[in-house]
Design a protein around this motif. Sequence first.
Motif, mmCIF file in Angstrom:
data_model
loop_
_atom_site.group_PDB
_atom_site.id
_atom_site.type_symbol
_atom_site.label_atom_id
_atom_site.label_comp_id
_atom_site.label_asym_id
_atom_site.label_seq_id
_atom_site.Cartn_x
_atom_site.Cartn_y
_atom_site.Cartn_z
ATOM 1 N N MET A 1 11.244 -39.980 -30.241
ATOM 2 C CA MET A 1 11.389 -40.929 -29.143
ATOM 3 C C MET A 1 11.528 -42.334 -29.727
ATOM 4 S SD MET A 1 8.900 -41.541 -25.836
ATOM 5 C CE MET A 1 8.926 -39.804 -25.423
ATOM 6 N N LYS A 2 12.505 -43.072 -29.268
ATOM 7 C CA LYS A 2 12.774 -44.407 -29.780
ATOM 8 C C LYS A 2 11.730 -45.397 -29.268
ATOM 9 C CE LYS A 2 16.493 -43.378 -32.083
ATOM 10 N NZ LYS A 2 16.548 -43.485 -33.551
ATOM 11 N N VAL A 3 11.462 -46.407 -30.099
ATOM 12 C CA VAL A 3 10.461 -47.418 -29.793
ATOM 13 C C VAL A 3 11.127 -48.791 -29.836
ATOM 14 C CG1 VAL A 3 8.233 -48.422 -30.418
ATOM 15 C CG2 VAL A 3 8.654 -45.982 -30.793
ATOM 16 N N ILE A 4 10.879 -49.595 -28.822
ATOM 17 C CA ILE A 4 11.450 -50.939 -28.710
ATOM 18 C C ILE A 4 10.300 -51.924 -28.571
ATOM 19 C CG2 ILE A 4 12.914 -52.472 -27.333
ATOM 20 C CD1 ILE A 4 14.504 -50.021 -26.504
ATOM 21 N N ALA A 5 10.317 -52.994 -29.363
ATOM 22 C CA ALA A 5 9.267 -54.004 -29.340
ATOM 23 C C ALA A 5 9.820 -55.299 -28.770
ATOM 24 C CB ALA A 5 8.705 -54.242 -30.738
ATOM 25 N N LEU A 6 9.041 -55.926 -27.888
ATOM 26 C CA LEU A 6 9.387 -57.227 -27.311
ATOM 27 C C LEU A 6 8.543 -58.283 -28.006
ATOM 28 C CD1 LEU A 6 9.343 -56.242 -23.519
ATOM 29 C CD2 LEU A 6 11.261 -56.134 -25.111
ATOM 30 N N VAL A 7 9.190 -59.194 -28.736
ATOM 31 C CA VAL A 7 8.473 -60.224 -29.479
ATOM 32 C C VAL A 7 9.061 -61.585 -29.133
ATOM 33 C CG1 VAL A 7 7.897 -58.663 -31.369
ATOM 34 C CG2 VAL A 7 9.971 -60.028 -31.495
ATOM 35 N N GLY A 8 8.308 -62.621 -29.437
ATOM 36 C CA GLY A 8 8.756 -63.982 -29.178
ATOM 37 C C GLY A 8 7.580 -64.916 -29.057
ATOM 38 N N CYS A 9 7.865 -66.173 -28.750
ATOM 39 C CA CYS A 9 6.827 -67.173 -28.561
ATOM 40 C C CYS A 9 6.122 -66.951 -27.225
ATOM 41 C CB CYS A 9 7.440 -68.577 -28.621
ATOM 42 S SG CYS A 9 8.024 -69.031 -30.268
ATOM 43 N N PRO A 10 5.022 -67.630 -26.997
ATOM 44 C CA PRO A 10 4.317 -67.444 -25.722
ATOM 45 C C PRO A 10 5.134 -67.924 -24.523
ATOM 46 C CG PRO A 10 2.872 -68.457 -27.368
ATOM 47 C CD PRO A 10 4.245 -68.468 -27.940
ATOM 48 N N ASN A 11 4.924 -67.252 -23.392
ATOM 49 C CA ASN A 11 5.477 -67.650 -22.092
ATOM 50 C C ASN A 11 7.005 -67.673 -22.075
ATOM 51 O OD1 ASN A 11 4.849 -68.283 -19.424
ATOM 52 N ND2 ASN A 11 5.147 -70.460 -19.751
ATOM 53 N N VAL A 12 7.627 -66.652 -22.678
ATOM 54 C CA VAL A 12 9.085 -66.542 -22.639
ATOM 55 C C VAL A 12 9.537 -65.406 -21.730
ATOM 56 C CG1 VAL A 12 9.408 -67.563 -24.919
ATOM 57 C CG2 VAL A 12 9.146 -65.077 -24.703
ATOM 58 N N GLY A 13 8.596 -64.608 -21.183
ATOM 59 C CA GLY A 13 8.949 -63.554 -20.241
ATOM 60 C C GLY A 13 8.922 -62.155 -20.804
ATOM 61 N N LYS A 14 8.154 -61.926 -21.872
ATOM 62 C CA LYS A 14 8.110 -60.579 -22.470
ATOM 63 C C LYS A 14 7.461 -59.576 -21.516
ATOM 64 C CE LYS A 14 5.846 -62.074 -26.050
ATOM 65 N NZ LYS A 14 5.868 -63.523 -25.683
ATOM 66 N N SER A 15 6.346 -59.966 -20.910
ATOM 67 C CA SER A 15 5.663 -59.044 -19.995
ATOM 68 C C SER A 15 6.496 -58.783 -18.739
ATOM 69 C CB SER A 15 4.293 -59.618 -19.602
ATOM 70 O OG SER A 15 3.460 -59.737 -20.742
ATOM 71 N N THR A 16 7.239 -59.777 -18.292
ATOM 72 C CA THR A 16 8.101 -59.575 -17.127
ATOM 73 C C THR A 16 9.194 -58.556 -17.440
ATOM 74 O OG1 THR A 16 7.696 -61.876 -16.479
ATOM 75 C CG2 THR A 16 9.541 -60.748 -15.432
ATOM 76 N N LEU A 17 9.810 -58.672 -18.608
ATOM 77 C CA LEU A 17 10.829 -57.702 -18.998
ATOM 78 C C LEU A 17 10.211 -56.325 -19.240
ATOM 79 C CD1 LEU A 17 13.772 -57.124 -19.706
ATOM 80 C CD2 LEU A 17 13.294 -57.849 -22.062
ATOM 81 N N PHE A 18 8.993 -56.290 -19.753
ATOM 82 C CA PHE A 18 8.283 -55.023 -19.952
ATOM 83 C C PHE A 18 8.126 -54.299 -18.615
ATOM 84 C CE2 PHE A 18 4.314 -52.646 -19.860
ATOM 85 C CZ PHE A 18 4.393 -51.867 -20.991
ATOM 86 N N ASN A 19 7.706 -55.014 -17.575
ATOM 87 C CA ASN A 19 7.550 -54.400 -16.260
ATOM 88 C C ASN A 19 8.899 -53.961 -15.692
ATOM 89 O OD1 ASN A 19 4.787 -54.776 -16.331
ATOM 90 N ND2 ASN A 19 4.831 -56.680 -15.173
ATOM 91 N N ARG A 20 9.967 -54.700 -15.998
ATOM 92 C CA ARG A 20 11.293 -54.324 -15.522
ATOM 93 C C ARG A 20 11.762 -53.029 -16.181
ATOM 94 N NH1 ARG A 20 13.881 -56.311 -10.946
ATOM 95 N NH2 ARG A 20 13.134 -58.435 -10.620
ATOM 96 N N LEU A 21 11.555 -52.906 -17.459
ATOM 97 C CA LEU A 21 12.042 -51.723 -18.178
ATOM 98 C C LEU A 21 11.225 -50.492 -17.824
ATOM 99 C CD1 LEU A 21 12.750 -53.267 -21.706
ATOM 100 C CD2 LEU A 21 14.408 -52.749 -19.907
ATOM 101 N N THR A 22 9.908 -50.657 -17.691
ATOM 102 C CA THR A 22 9.048 -49.508 -17.383
ATOM 103 C C THR A 22 8.951 -49.231 -15.882
ATOM 104 O OG1 THR A 22 7.086 -50.943 -17.359
ATOM 105 C CG2 THR A 22 7.673 -49.889 -19.443
#
Length: 560
Positions: A1-22
Amino acid sequence: MKVIALVGCPNVGKSTLFNRLTKTRDALVADFPGLTRDRKYGRALFDGREYIVIDTGGIAEDAEQPSDLTNRMTNQAKLAIEECDLVIFMLDARAGLLPGDYQVANLIRRANKPCCVVANKVDGLNEDLAGHEFYALGLGEVYLTAAAHGRGVTALVEEVIAPLLREEGPLDSDLPQDDDEFNEYSEWEEGFDFLDNVPADTVGGGFNWHAFREAQRSRQKGEGENNTNVPFADLPIKFALVGKPNVGKSTLTNRLLGEDRVVVCDMPGTTRDSIYIPLERDDKKYIVIDTAGVRRKSKVNDAIEKFSIVKTLKAIEDCNVALLVIDAREKITDQDLSLLSFILDSGRSLVVVVNKWDGLTQEFKSEIKRELDLRLGFVDFARVHFISALHGTGVGHLFESIDEAYESATRRNSSSTLNRILQAATQEHEPPVAGGRRIKLKYVHAGGYNPPRIIIHGNKVSKMPDSYKRYLTNCYRKSLKIMGTPIILEFKEGSNPYANEKPAQKRITQSKIREIKKKEQTQRMYEHSARKNERARKKVEQNNKQKGAVLKNGKVISGK
């Protein structure tokens, strides 16, 4: 199973995109930098193929939080980059290129992982100009998204994630769609039958109840093998670590896992979200839930902390066993008792864990044990462990109590066994007398599991005193060897169809007889007077008729 990591500086929208994908709301989202601190894993599905998404904390220096906490968050992001197959580097299109973005880009280059640059928050910006400056990072094509509104997410999935998933095999859209193939029974998973062309699940959530009951009947008759399988035996045991802030829940989580899985810092409120982590030990599967600390309501002012508390309470309802972690140096507080009350009201199994037991004097330890007996005497069914999560003392024995509590909560007990225990308990101590008559308990049966629910039928059970209820609970706990989970007793009393036909209610007193006779006499007098008046009226009418008078309304209006 493929694994994708969301990284970046704080408050750029990683958790928002996480909720969109999942397609969930598992990750906390707020316009607040540094909200996410631990690695959070989620399962996503695209075109019939699953993949894993990892949400990480922001990688940047923050003057408002300790440098030690920032370094630990960065290490968590590094671990996510190392284990993933694709890195999605998210940036803030409104803020532009920041010094911290170069730091993240250098981490990705050193890891030598495939990378995709995403410029988020482009809503309201000129698409021809937004994100152009991010090409200076030299990490390839820049994709424009507005994760909060879902803009550009579909294109990102189709152009970046879909090619990665095709490395494992074709997607559903790549296969020929033949209608005849989907009508074949062989396309359905094992455990499905068809009733009028409608697929019906006969396994029942992964457990074949019919086969289980047949095997149970065979064992009772002495036939077949003594199979010890129990329902849900193949499912992992979920246990949650709950308690006040800074009592060592995250430290205990890392000790149980044997790695630095969650961020640990000597600062209250480090954990802000409930982290679900799979664990396997001695061929048994578990899910560890590290939760945020819950403070008193009067001390909670931050909106983020309110969301964290809600996630913690939801984790308690979602788990099978709750581990109440208490700080030995602070003894038992009212907040610990409030959390304990919520655990019991939710019907979860319980294990009490007294942490930071190392370094205490023998006199202080004896005082804590006396206070435990005094304030936690009403949960005498729960195991108490004295541990040190930092040094690992006594941590290994926690799994024994977790297994025992889960097995006690999900064990199936036959009605005959429950009735034998009730009969023995009533013979030893009869139910008390209420209202001049003794309470009678007729029969009992199981009403549910996790926690065990026992329903007792009888007469006048609504007047059963609490002392006898506790006696019956202790009898069932001792006989069934139930430990670590509460037992719920429910009493039901059937309605009496002859409640209104009792002799006491049909008996008529002397005063009632006199009252009835008086009413009858009065009625006879009215009837006699009415008959007398009617005879007089008829007599007058007859006399007037003989005289040739014409009567109207009983009055003479004309005559000879």
